[in-house]
Design a protein around this motif. Structure first.
Motif, mmCIF file in Angstrom:
data_model
loop_
_atom_site.group_PDB
_atom_site.id
_atom_site.type_symbol
_atom_site.label_atom_id
_atom_site.label_comp_id
_atom_site.label_asym_id
_atom_site.label_seq_id
_atom_site.Cartn_x
_atom_site.Cartn_y
_atom_site.Cartn_z
ATOM 1 N N VAL A 80 18.945 83.984 72.928
ATOM 2 C CA VAL A 80 19.469 84.405 74.226
ATOM 3 C C VAL A 80 18.264 84.747 75.093
ATOM 4 O O VAL A 80 17.418 85.550 74.675
ATOM 5 C CB VAL A 80 20.406 85.630 74.071
ATOM 6 C CG1 VAL A 80 20.849 86.137 75.421
ATOM 7 C CG2 VAL A 80 21.599 85.278 73.192
ATOM 8 N N PRO A 81 18.149 84.138 76.273
ATOM 9 C CA PRO A 81 17.000 84.421 77.136
ATOM 10 C C PRO A 81 16.844 85.929 77.387
ATOM 11 O O PRO A 81 17.815 86.631 77.654
ATOM 12 C CB PRO A 81 17.331 83.687 78.442
ATOM 13 C CG PRO A 81 18.288 82.606 78.037
ATOM 14 C CD PRO A 81 19.063 83.177 76.884
ATOM 15 N N GLY A 82 15.605 86.415 77.221
ATOM 16 C CA GLY A 82 15.318 87.825 77.449
ATOM 17 C C GLY A 82 15.652 88.737 76.279
ATOM 18 O O GLY A 82 15.469 89.946 76.360
ATOM 19 N N ASP A 83 16.164 88.185 75.188
ATOM 20 C CA ASP A 83 16.555 88.972 74.020
ATOM 21 C C ASP A 83 15.737 88.483 72.825
ATOM 22 O O ASP A 83 15.696 87.291 72.539
ATOM 23 C CB ASP A 83 18.054 88.779 73.753
ATOM 24 C CG ASP A 83 18.617 89.709 72.699
ATOM 25 O OD1 ASP A 83 17.848 90.288 71.919
ATOM 26 O OD2 ASP A 83 19.855 89.839 72.649
ATOM 27 N N ARG A 84 15.094 89.386 72.119
ATOM 28 C CA ARG A 84 14.259 89.009 70.971
ATOM 29 C C ARG A 84 15.065 88.783 69.695
ATOM 30 O O ARG A 84 14.560 88.257 68.719
ATOM 31 C CB ARG A 84 13.225 90.093 70.692
ATOM 32 C CG ARG A 84 12.184 90.194 71.753
ATOM 33 C CD ARG A 84 11.171 91.219 71.356
ATOM 34 N NE ARG A 84 10.125 91.302 72.354
ATOM 35 C CZ ARG A 84 9.094 92.082 72.260
ATOM 36 N NH1 ARG A 84 8.971 92.893 71.217
ATOM 37 N NH2 ARG A 84 8.182 92.092 73.199
ATOM 38 N N THR A 85 16.301 89.185 69.708
ATOM 39 C CA THR A 85 17.154 89.053 68.519
ATOM 40 C C THR A 85 17.512 87.593 68.287
ATOM 41 O O THR A 85 17.790 86.851 69.221
ATOM 42 C CB THR A 85 18.450 89.875 68.714
ATOM 43 O OG1 THR A 85 18.095 91.219 69.000
ATOM 44 C CG2 THR A 85 19.335 89.820 67.495
ATOM 45 N N THR A 86 17.515 87.194 67.035
ATOM 46 C CA THR A 86 17.995 85.868 66.658
ATOM 47 C C THR A 86 19.473 85.994 66.315
ATOM 48 O O THR A 86 19.874 86.883 65.562
ATOM 49 C CB THR A 86 17.226 85.329 65.432
ATOM 50 O OG1 THR A 86 15.847 85.216 65.766
ATOM 51 C CG2 THR A 86 17.751 83.966 65.016
ATOM 52 N N TYR A 87 20.248 85.113 66.866
ATOM 53 C CA TYR A 87 21.672 85.082 66.606
ATOM 54 C C TYR A 87 21.992 83.815 65.815
ATOM 55 O O TYR A 87 21.229 82.850 65.836
ATOM 56 C CB TYR A 87 22.471 85.104 67.913
ATOM 57 C CG TYR A 87 22.272 86.384 68.687
ATOM 58 C CD1 TYR A 87 23.091 87.481 68.455
ATOM 59 C CD2 TYR A 87 21.257 86.501 69.631
ATOM 60 C CE1 TYR A 87 22.902 88.665 69.145
ATOM 61 C CE2 TYR A 87 21.062 87.683 70.324
ATOM 62 C CZ TYR A 87 21.879 88.755 70.079
ATOM 63 O OH TYR A 87 21.697 89.940 70.756
ATOM 64 N N TYR A 88 23.121 83.832 65.134
ATOM 65 C CA TYR A 88 23.555 82.684 64.345
ATOM 66 C C TYR A 88 24.949 82.283 64.782
ATOM 67 O O TYR A 88 25.763 83.109 65.166
ATOM 68 C CB TYR A 88 23.547 83.024 62.850
ATOM 69 C CG TYR A 88 22.161 83.309 62.357
ATOM 70 C CD1 TYR A 88 21.358 82.275 61.866
ATOM 71 C CD2 TYR A 88 21.635 84.591 62.410
ATOM 72 C CE1 TYR A 88 20.064 82.532 61.430
ATOM 73 C CE2 TYR A 88 20.341 84.855 61.972
ATOM 74 C CZ TYR A 88 19.561 83.818 61.485
ATOM 75 O OH TYR A 88 18.290 84.075 61.068
ATOM 76 N N ARG A 89 25.188 80.994 64.674
ATOM 77 C CA ARG A 89 26.485 80.443 65.076
ATOM 78 C C ARG A 89 26.838 79.320 64.106
ATOM 79 O O ARG A 89 25.974 78.546 63.708
ATOM 80 C CB ARG A 89 26.360 79.890 66.496
ATOM 81 C CG ARG A 89 27.617 79.260 67.006
ATOM 82 C CD ARG A 89 27.389 78.640 68.390
ATOM 83 N NE ARG A 89 28.628 78.061 68.830
ATOM 84 C CZ ARG A 89 29.233 78.370 69.958
ATOM 85 N NH1 ARG A 89 28.699 79.225 70.783
ATOM 86 N NH2 ARG A 89 30.365 77.806 70.279
ATOM 87 N N ILE A 90 28.117 79.236 63.736
ATOM 88 C CA ILE A 90 28.542 78.128 62.886
ATOM 89 C C ILE A 90 28.528 76.858 63.731
ATOM 90 O O ILE A 90 28.894 76.883 64.915
ATOM 91 C CB ILE A 90 29.935 78.396 62.256
ATOM 92 C CG1 ILE A 90 30.202 77.415 61.128
ATOM 93 C CG2 ILE A 90 31.034 78.387 63.301
ATOM 94 C CD1 ILE A 90 31.315 77.849 60.198
ATOM 95 N N GLU A 91 28.053 75.767 63.152
ATOM 96 C CA GLU A 91 28.028 74.494 63.875
ATOM 97 C C GLU A 91 29.458 74.019 64.117
ATOM 98 O O GLU A 91 30.345 74.229 63.276
ATOM 99 C CB GLU A 91 27.263 73.434 63.074
ATOM 100 C CG GLU A 91 25.774 73.667 63.015
ATOM 101 C CD GLU A 91 25.053 73.338 64.316
ATOM 102 O OE1 GLU A 91 25.701 72.997 65.339
ATOM 103 O OE2 GLU A 91 23.814 73.444 64.323
#
Length: 151
Positions: A80-91
């Motif tokens: 997410v732009p501006g956010d250092r966190t990595t997020y995950y999403r199911i394909e």
């Protein structure tokens, strides 16, 4: 965010997904829990911390399973732009990939069976057991080929 009763129901459903993954695909329960949670989370992207908290998993176990699921293409990392966190999403096509891999493995068994028949000389009860397995798997592969999955 749903109330506690709704949250409990969702976690029960996630556990059903995990049980299915364990029983049908011999995956670790945590892998099934991750997939289940990512199918129903809102928003569809979820941080590793939120996943770990929701399914009550250790970060170490979660990290190795997230790496596995990412490597095989069932989930992906999202930034997410501006956010250092990595997020995950199911394909979106995760389940298509799972089924396609299973179908591909059915075809791969044909060559293994041919080698077994040749090794055993092509006759006898051992050869017939190999041919029975080959016929069953070929039958299933052919059914799937006639009825392809829609994406």
């Amino acid at each position: 965010m749903p109330g506690q009763d709704g949250q409990d129901e969702m976690l029960r459903w996630v556990e059903q997904v995990a049980t299915f993954c364990v029983e049908e695909w011999a995956l670790p329960p945590i892998t099934g829990r991750i997939l289940g949670l990512l199918m129903i989370c809102d928003p569809p992207e979820c941080s590793a911390g939120r996943i770990a908290e929701a399914i009550q998993a250790s970060r170490a176990s979660l990290t190795s399973n997230m790496r596995f699921l990412t490597t095989i293409g069932l989930i992906r990392k999202v930034r997410v732009p501006g956010d250092r966190t990595t997020y995950y999403r199911i394909e979106d096509d995760a389940w298509h990939k799972v089924v396609q891999r299973k179908l591909d493995s059915l075809g791969a068994f044909g060559g293994i069976a041919d080698e077994g028949v040749k090794l055993l000389g092509g006759a006898g009860p051992r050869t017939e057991r190999i041919r029975a397995a080959q016929q069953a798997l070929t039958w299933l592969r052919d059914i799937a080929a006639r009825n392809p999955l829609e994406r």
